[in-house]
Every structure is written in structure tokens, then in C-alpha cells.
Design a protein around this motif. Structure first.
Motif, short mmCIF file in Angstrom:
data_model
loop_
_atom_site.label_atom_id
_atom_site.label_comp_id
_atom_site.label_asym_id
_atom_site.label_seq_id
_atom_site.Cartn_x
_atom_site.Cartn_y
_atom_site.Cartn_z
N LYS A 103 0.84 -1.20 0.00
CA LYS A 103 0.00 0.00 0.00
C LYS A 103 0.87 1.25 0.00
CE LYS A 103 -3.77 2.48 0.45
NZ LYS A 103 -4.67 2.69 -0.72
N ASP A 104 1.96 1.23 0.76
CA ASP A 104 2.82 2.41 0.84
C ASP A 104 3.60 2.64 -0.45
OD1 ASP A 104 1.90 2.93 3.35
OD2 ASP A 104 3.68 2.20 4.41
N GLN A 105 3.94 1.58 -1.17
CA GLN A 105 4.60 1.76 -2.47
C GLN A 105 3.61 2.31 -3.49
OE1 GLN A 105 7.93 1.60 -2.88
NE2 GLN A 105 7.93 1.20 -0.67
N VAL A 106 2.36 1.87 -3.41
CA VAL A 106 1.32 2.43 -4.28
C VAL A 106 1.11 3.91 -3.96
CG1 VAL A 106 -1.16 2.39 -4.78
CG2 VAL A 106 0.14 0.25 -4.73
N GLU A 107 1.08 4.24 -2.67
CA GLU A 107 0.93 5.64 -2.26
C GLU A 107 2.11 6.48 -2.77
OE1 GLU A 107 -1.26 7.38 -0.21
OE2 GLU A 107 -2.63 5.81 0.45
N THR A 108 3.30 5.90 -2.76
CA THR A 108 4.47 6.61 -3.29
C THR A 108 4.29 6.90 -4.77
OG1 THR A 108 5.93 5.52 -1.69
CG2 THR A 108 6.97 6.50 -3.62
N ALA A 109 3.82 5.91 -5.52
CA ALA A 109 3.59 6.10 -6.95
C ALA A 109 2.52 7.17 -7.20
CB ALA A 109 3.19 4.78 -7.59
N LEU A 110 1.46 7.16 -6.40
CA LEU A 110 0.41 8.17 -6.55
C LEU A 110 0.94 9.57 -6.23
CD1 LEU A 110 -2.57 6.24 -4.91
CD2 LEU A 110 -2.29 6.76 -7.35
N TYR A 111 1.77 9.64 -5.19
CA TYR A 111 2.36 10.93 -4.83
C TYR A 111 3.25 11.43 -5.97
CZ TYR A 111 5.72 14.16 -2.75
OH TYR A 111 6.53 15.23 -2.50
N MET A 112 4.09 10.55 -6.51
CA MET A 112 4.95 10.97 -7.60
C MET A 112 4.13 11.34 -8.83
SD MET A 112 7.96 11.08 -6.45
CE MET A 112 8.64 11.56 -8.03
N GLY A 113 3.08 10.59 -9.08
CA GLY A 113 2.23 10.88 -10.24
C GLY A 113 1.54 12.22 -10.16
N SER A 114 1.44 12.76 -8.94
CA SER A 114 0.79 14.07 -8.77
C SER A 114 1.75 15.23 -9.00
CB SER A 114 0.20 14.17 -7.36
OG SER A 114 1.23 14.27 -6.38
N GLN A 115 3.03 14.94 -9.18
CA GLN A 115 4.00 16.00 -9.41
C GLN A 115 3.93 16.46 -10.87
OE1 GLN A 115 5.57 17.00 -6.49
NE2 GLN A 115 4.17 15.40 -5.77
N SER A 116 4.08 17.74 -11.07
CA SER A 116 3.91 18.31 -12.42
C SER A 116 4.93 17.80 -13.42
CB SER A 116 3.99 19.84 -12.33
OG SER A 116 5.27 20.24 -11.85
N TYR A 117 6.08 17.35 -12.92
CA TYR A 117 7.17 16.92 -13.81
C TYR A 117 7.19 15.41 -14.03
CZ TYR A 117 9.05 16.54 -9.08
OH TYR A 117 9.22 16.25 -7.76
N VAL A 118 6.14 14.69 -13.59
CA VAL A 118 6.08 13.23 -13.71
C VAL A 118 4.95 12.82 -14.65
CG1 VAL A 118 5.52 11.09 -12.47
CG2 VAL A 118 7.14 12.73 -11.48
N ASP A 119 5.25 11.87 -15.52
CA ASP A 119 4.21 11.25 -16.35
C ASP A 119 3.64 10.09 -15.55
OD1 ASP A 119 2.63 9.88 -18.14
OD2 ASP A 119 4.07 10.00 -19.79
N LYS A 120 2.45 10.26 -14.99
CA LYS A 120 1.87 9.27 -14.10
C LYS A 120 1.54 7.95 -14.80
CE LYS A 120 -2.93 10.87 -14.58
NZ LYS A 120 -4.11 11.38 -13.85
N ASN A 121 1.56 7.96 -16.12
CA ASN A 121 1.29 6.74 -16.88
C ASN A 121 2.57 5.95 -17.19
OD1 ASN A 121 -1.56 7.19 -17.15
ND2 ASN A 121 -1.06 8.80 -18.64
N ARG A 122 3.71 6.44 -16.71
CA ARG A 122 4.99 5.75 -16.95
C ARG A 122 5.76 5.60 -15.63
NH1 ARG A 122 8.56 8.56 -21.11
NH2 ARG A 122 7.66 10.50 -20.29
N ILE A 123 5.20 4.83 -14.72
CA ILE A 123 5.84 4.57 -13.43
C ILE A 123 6.13 3.08 -13.31
CG2 ILE A 123 5.60 4.67 -10.91
CD1 ILE A 123 3.80 7.09 -11.25
N GLY A 124 7.38 2.75 -13.00
CA GLY A 124 7.79 1.37 -12.83
C GLY A 124 8.32 1.13 -11.43
N ILE A 125 8.45 -0.14 -11.06
CA ILE A 125 8.93 -0.51 -9.74
C ILE A 125 9.79 -1.77 -9.86
CG2 ILE A 125 6.82 -1.84 -9.25
CD1 ILE A 125 7.18 -1.06 -6.28
N TRP A 126 10.82 -1.86 -9.02
CA TRP A 126 11.62 -3.08 -9.04
C TRP A 126 12.22 -3.33 -7.66
CZ3 TRP A 126 16.69 -5.19 -9.01
CH2 TRP A 126 17.69 -4.31 -8.62
N GLY A 127 12.64 -4.57 -7.45
CA GLY A 127 13.29 -4.93 -6.19
C GLY A 127 13.84 -6.34 -6.26
N TRP A 128 14.66 -6.66 -5.27
CA TRP A 128 15.37 -7.94 -5.21
C TRP A 128 15.02 -8.64 -3.90
CZ3 TRP A 128 20.40 -8.08 -8.26
CH2 TRP A 128 21.00 -9.35 -8.24
#
Length: 737
Positions: A580-605
Motif C-alpha cells: 500500500k505504501d509503495q502504491v501511495e508513493t507512486a500516486l504521490y509521484m504521479g501528482s508532481q507536475s514533472y512526472v508522467d503518471k502513466n509511466r511509473i515502474g517498480i523493481w526490487g530484489w
């Protein structure tokens, strides 16, 4: 489960104050370690000598003695080129006898698991003859084959080690005569003096073998893993290295691996009387399915400290056992309504009259001081911050030394508290300080780093005064000025439920608020972990930022540094709040004027791979693409100690296992997913990948998959690491650009 940290893999990323050059980062250079800060390896404070430390030279041919006061070399303690009867040109590691009179040199090291290895060991005496010269002769410890975990007796006259799961004893005063202590050791059945796989991995140690202070007794943990289920994975001929025996028909590797809810090893503690050769079993009043994560002799030869946990790992007991009578007395008990963290074991240090202990019973990890009778004398530290390591106690000064994150969850500093309770900060610069003290607590070596500072290594006195700088990394700083490198910066934001989260962000070096950028999120997210720390690193994430991505990392709920409540709120339901918190992070970033909210990726090991899948399947379609490397997909597939610490057993928490499974929410998987796994992963089994992939197939979900032959959890060897990060780069460029 230990994270595969990108900081650890590459040694690593960004700063703010250096001039920027015109060169572009090259992935091959990063993987090859071009931007890895210089460090000092193989440093050991010389026992019984608080004024000096030793260090291997860069060629692994010498051990050199240095002054803590000046940092200058004093003498060469060992030189393979000039030592007599020395059959090797280089060595892999070394250790001192407790009295500082002998060296043990390891050669031909062969790794087994994360901490364990076999090696051919050699003895070298540092005692001087009447003429003041060292004998300078190298002696082989044993002719019977490679050894594990050799340990000196306190007087340096005995060495015990393990070979083929049995304990052996070498008496140096009797012509290095060798005798066998145990006879029942057997592969995949009984281990004496060394931990089984799950203990080694999750309790982070490789030796369960100790000498008493009077050199008369050996104590060891015996692991009977007969009833532990086996796991088998295939081995192929492969390359780098190539295994010729499997060129036509593959082989296999089988070992004991207890998955959640399954049988663990039956553990017991035994002592061996060296003179009478009598072996005794200690009468430890613990649960039949409990754990013994450490044994350690105190300075009293009649007190063996035995540390135990119940299977739920929410009750820690410290016993003092008499090695001859086998009677055990409870000295300390610590309990939690969730779990006891594994950092407790090595923060217990025994002194003649006292011992240290760390506990989260106040809500934050703090230092406590006990008498050897088990009476609490005082709570040394208190407050809304965490003690990270207890560094030691100076009995002359009555002072306690430790590191803590009192300044911020992102920082670690060195502190001292004197006998009057006055606290003093010894490290001077804000960032991350890692410390190694001299044996008399009068000096320390400090490794300092921050976002803008590659590792700086200094020698300091016990007041914190810098005596000399050993490593400044000026050459690396100069190299960095030639490159146009993105800068890392901290940020915080509030989630929709009001939780404040810490993060870091890297923007492209030519960042402009008038453009819209794709976002790549990196995270680990496992219980107690932290990725948002004030340290220097150049990594694959830095490279991706240089390629036009905004790279973001946020430590969500369940991560460390912010007290027990924040860290343990995921108990019994791993993966839910974190996702949920990673989704919230993506939503927060997507709300920034300099971010394309339709091009957000995530990765981890590892846990981060698990979190990638859980976040992409959370139900909010915010991620366009993700990469899960070596990911757990269901806690039924993972080991008892780690899995049950946070989830309890499947039968006790069926609903929690269901909601924490990537399978349960697979039908909600949104975005393009790349699964990556090594087929010889002894930690997170390839089974996690194959079974989840099959589930996606049957759901009609398309995905990509990259499998690495004969690679373990670290996925390295030959060209493998470059191939992996090239694969990830191409995937995200295809999906997000």
C-alpha cells in the motif's frame, strides 16, 4: 532473508557539491566497480594490545601491524614471500589467537552458504626467541582435509575445528597432535559445532563451538536435522564456472531446508572435558521446538551463556550453564507481543562483573546493563531513537560506547555515556558512521560517508578527536568531476492515512520542470530494513537516472529506524501495508507536475521482488511495469525462522498467509512484469518463480521471465551481473520510455 542491497553490490551513488563534467555514465564501468570507493579490508585490532591493529595488504601476501595513534605501519607480522616452509603465495583471511601470540591463515577457501566456508588453514607463531626474532615457520593445521570454523583456546595452545560435521582438536604443545571429539556427524543428518542452513542464514553465524576461559572445556551446539525435509535443485554444466561432470546429464544438490510450519533441527548443547574426554549434554529448560541462536563462554569458566528463543521468537532467555554439572540458571528473559529481533545476540558482551543487553521493550532499541547475577543495574540509553550497535565498555572510565540514530532515522553517529550518565557525541559529521574500536577502547577507526561524501576513514581517540585520515577517496572525487551524474536528495511525504514516509530521489542531471519524466521506484521493504540512508553510492539506479528517469526509493511501514511500532505493524500480514505504501508513493509521484503518471515502474530484489509483485497486484493500476528479482511469492515456500518470526506458522495464521501471498492477488496484477531468478538459489527457491509463473499462465496473464543457470540468490559470476542489469535496462526502456 538478507537483502541484496544495491549499495552492497556496487558501492555506489551521488553527491551535491562536486563540479559536474560532460562524460556519461557507462553501465559496464559501474558493474566493474570503477566508482567503488577505496576501503580498508581485513582490519583486526590486535588482541591484548590496545595500541595497534593489523591489516592484510592489497596483494593478500602480508599482514601488517599499524599504530592506532598514527596510522603508520610498525612492522610486517607475516609475509608469505619470506616465511619458511610456506606452501602458498597468497591467503584469503586470517585471525589471531586470543593472547595475540599466533596467527591462523586461511587458504583455498571454498564458500558453502552465506557465512560458511571450508579452507586449508596454517599456523604461524608470533612469539619471539631470546634474540628477539620470530621463528618464521608456517605449519599446516591439519593433514586430514579442509576445515571449518577453527577457533583458538584463550591461551593459544589449542585449536578446535569442524570437518565433515565432526569436531576435531589440535594440541599445539604436543606436536600438533590431532584427535576427534565427535563421531556422529553426517551430511544432511547431524552437525556438530556448525549451524544448519536456516540457523546460518537467519541468525547470521557460522560457528557454534567455544572454549572455556580456563582452556579446559569445549562447548558446542549439536544440530540433528534428520527430520527436516530436504530440498533439491538441479545443477548444469554451465559456464563461469563450468562443471564438466554435468556436460551430458545434469546433477543435483540436496540439503535440509525447513519451510514454514515444517520440522526444524533438534538442537542441544554439549560440553567436552579436554582432559577426561567426557562429553556431557546440558540440561537446558527450553521448549522442544525452540532455538539456540548462540552459545558463548563468559570470563568465568564455570558459566557458559546459552541464548534461546521459543519457536514464535517472542521470548528470549539467557541461561548461565555449568559445563560440568550441566545445570542451567536463567539470568535474563525478554518478551515481546510480536517478536524479538535477531540483533540482540551479538550486542550481548560479557565482562568480569557485568554484561550488556539491548531490548525494544520501551518501544525503541536501547542499551541495558546487568550484573553477572542477572540483575538489571541500569538502563543506559532512553528516548525516541534506536541504538544500532553496542561498541563496548571501558571499565577504567566507566563509559559505554555505541552508535545510534538519535539525529535522524537516516543517520548513524557514535556516542559515549560516562559513569555519571553524561552523553557525548564523538563523530563530528552528519551521515553514516561505522566504527571499530581498539581492544582497550582508547581509539577507534571510523568509516564515514554521506550522500555527498565517498567513504572517509579516520583514526580517532576515545574523545572523538581525529588523529589521522587513512582514506580520503580524493582520487574518486576527482574522477567523479569528469561525469555528469544525477544527484540524490531526501524527501518526505504523507500517505492518505496520514503516515509520514522517508525517501530519496534522483532526477536526471539535465532535469527541467517543464518536462514530464518516467519514474522508476526501487525498494526492499523487508522488516527492519532501510534503504533511505545518508550514505554515498553509485549504482544501477544512478545509471537509470542518467538515462532520463526520476528514480525514487521510499521506506514504507515495516522498515527500520523508527521504533518498534512502525517496524512491527506488518506482523502476521506481511506485504499488505508495505505494498500500500509503495502504491501511495507512486500516486504521490504521479501528482508532481514533472512526472508522467502513466509511466511509473517498480523493481526490487528478494523481499523487494516480492514487494514489486504485491504492489503491482494491490488493486490500484498505477504501475506500468515492474521487475521482481529472486522474489518470494508465498511464505509457505520460505524458511521457518524468518517466515514464522513475522507470520507464525501457516496453521496458526491461515488468513495471514493467504493475504500475504502473491498468488491470492495475482488476478489483479496490472502492468508488465519481468520475473528474474537464479536456478540454484538456496535461499529463495526457484520454486517461488516457477509456481507463480504457472499460476499467471493459467490466469491468462502475460509476463516476461529471465532464468540464470546455476546462479544463487546473488545472481553473479562471469558476465552474469552485467547481463542482468542490461536486461533490466532494456526492459524498462521498452516499457516506460
Amino acid at each position: 532473508m538478507k537483502q541484496i542491497s544495491i549499495a552492497l553490490l556496487f558501492c555506489l551513488c551521488t553527491w551535491a557539491s562536486f563540479a559536474q563534467g560532460s562524460k556519461s555514465l557507462d553501465l559496464k564501468e559501474i558493474v566493474a566497480g570503477k566508482f567503488r570507493p577505496e576501503n580498508i579490508h581485513g582490519v583486526i585490532p590486535i588482541p591484548g594490545d590496545g595500541e595497534h591493529y593489523s591489516q592484510m595488504n592489497a596483494d593478500a601476501t602480508q599482514i601488517i601491524k599499524y599504530s592506532f595513534k598514527t596510522g603508520k605501519s610498525v612492522e610486517v607480522l607475516f609475509d608469505a614471500a619470506t616465511a619458511r616452509e610456506c606452501p602458498f603465495k597468497t591467503f584469503d583471511r586470517y585471525s589471531f589467537s586470543p593472547d595475540g601470540s599466533k596467527l591462523l591463515l586461511a587458504t583455498k577457501t571454498t564458500p558453502i552458504y552465506r557465512h560458511s566456508y571450508t579452507a586449508v588453514h596454517y599456523l604461524y607463531s608470533l612469539k619471539r626467541n631470546l634474540d628477539g626474532k620470530i621463528n618464521n615457520v608456517v605449519e599446516k593445521l591439519s593433514d586430514g582435509g579442509p576445515q571449518q570454523v577453527p577457533v583458538f583456546s584463550p591461551d593459544g595452545n589449542l585449536v578446535a575445528f569442524v570437518r565433515n560435521n565432526n569436531i576435531f582438536l589440535v594440541k599445539l604443545l604436543f606436536g600438533n597432535s590431532e584427535s576427534q571429539v565427535t563421531e556422529d556427524g553426517k551430511e544432511n543428518a547431524v552437525l556438530n559445532g556448525i549451524p544448519d542452513w536456516v540457523y546460518e542464514e537467519e541468525f547470521s553465524f557460522n560457528r557454534a563451538l567455544e572454549f572455556s576461559a580456563d582452556n579446559k572445556m569445549l562447548a558446542f551446539i549439536r544440530f540433528d536435522e534428520t527430520e527436516v525435509p530436504s530440498y533439491t535443485f538441479p545443477l548444469f554444466a554451465g559456464e563461469a564456472p563450468h562443471i564438466a561432470a554435468y556436460e551430458k546429464y545434469p546433477g543435483e544438490y540436496t540439503y535440509k531446508y525447513p519451510k514454514t510450519g515444517e520440522a526444524n533441527s533438534k538442537v542441544s548443547v554439549h560440553t567436552f572435558d579436554i582432559k577426561s574426554k567426557v562429553i556431557r549434554k546440558l540440561n537446558i529448560p527450553m521448549d522442544a521446538d525452540g532455538y539456540i541462536p548462540r552459545i558463548r563462554f563468559t570470563e568465568d569458566p564455570n558459566k557458559l551463556a546459552v541464548m534461546t528463543l521459543n519457536r514464535h521468537q517472542n521470548r528470549f532467555d539467557l541461561y548461565f550453564a555449568d559445563p560440568r554439572s550441566t545445570v542451567c540458571k536463567l539470568a535474563l528473559r525478554d518478551e515481546s507481543d510480536t517478536y524479538i529481533k535477531e540483533n540482540v545476540f551479538d550486542n550481548i558482551i560479557f565482562y568480569p562483573e557485568n554484561f550488556s543487553f539491548v531490548s525494544e521493550k520501551s518501544g525503541y532499541n536501547h542499551l541495558y546493563w546487568y550484573s553477572m547475577g542477572g540483575n538489571l543495574l541500569k538502563q543506559v540509553t532512553a528516548g525516541n531513537y534506536e541504538i544500532k550497535e553496542f561498541l563496548g565498555y571501558d571499565s577504567e572510565e566507566g563509559a559505554f560506547y555505541f552508535t545510534s540514530n538519535e539525529e535522524s532515522p537516516m543517520h548513524k553517529a557514535v556516542y559515549k555515556i560516562d559513569r555519571k550518565g553524561k552523553k557525548e557525541k564523538l563523530s563530528t559529521q552528519k551521515g553514516t558512521n561505522n566504527v571499530q574500536f581498539s581492544t582497550n577502547m582508547k581509539y577507534f577507526m571510523n568509516r564515514y560517508t554521506s550522500l555527498s561524501t565517498p567513504t572517509v576513514i579516520t583514526l580517532n581517540d576515545h574523545t572523538g578527536k581525529t588523529l589521522t585520515t587513512l582514506v580520503s577517496n580524493e582520487a574518486l572525487k576527482q574522477t567523479l568531476t569528469e561525469y555528469n551524474i544525477p544527484q540524490k536528495e531526501f524527501f518526505t511525504f504523507q500517505t492518505s492515512d496520514g503516515t509520514t514516509l522517508n525517501g530519496w530521489m534522483m532526477k536526471p542531471a539535465d532535469f527541467s520542470t517543464s518536462r514530464k519524466y518516467p519514474v522508476l521506484m526501487y525498494q526492499y521493504s523487508g522488516p527492519g530494513s532501510q534503504q533511505v540512508l545518508d550514505n554515498f553510492s553509485i549504482s544501477w539506479e544512478t545509471y537509470m537516472a542518467s538515462q532520463g528517469y526520476i528514480v525514487v526509493c521510499v521506506d514504507g511501514r515495516g522498515t527500520g529506524g523508527r521504533g518498534a511500532e512502525f517496524e512491527k505493524c506488518t506482523y502476521l500480514n506481511l506485504g499488505v501495508k508495505e505494498a500500500k505504501d509503495q502504491v501511495e508513493t507512486a500516486l504521490y509521484m504521479g501528482s508532481q507536475s514533472y512526472v508522467d503518471k502513466n509511466r511509473i515502474g517498480i523493481w526490487g530484489w528478494s523481499y523487494g521482488g516480492y514487494m514489486t509483485i504485491m504492489s503491482m497486484s494491490e488493486g490500484t493500476p498505477v504501475f506500468k511495469a515492474g521487475v521482481a528479482v529472486a522474489a518470494v511469492t508465498d511464505w509457505n515456500y520460505y524458511d521457518t525462522i524468518y517466515g514464522e518470526r513475522f507470520m507464525r506458522a501457516p496453521k496458526e495464521n491461515a488468513e495471514g498467509y493467504k493475504t500475504s501471498s502473491a498468488f491470492t492477488r495475482a488476478d489483479k496484477l496490472n502492468g508488465n512484469l519481468l520475473l528474474v531468478h537464479g536456478m540454484s538459489d538456496d535461499n529463495v527457491h526457484f520454486q517461488n518463480c516457477t509456481e507463480y509463473a504457472e499460476h499467471l499462465v493459467q490466469l491468462g496473464k502475460q509476463f516476461d521471465m529471465q532464468v540464470y543457470t546455476n546462479r544463487n540468490h546473488g545472481i553473479y559470476g562471469g558476465n552474469t551481473r552485467l547481463h542482468l542489469y542490461t536486461k533490466l535496462t532494456n526492459f524498462f526502456n521498452r516499457e516506460l520510455k
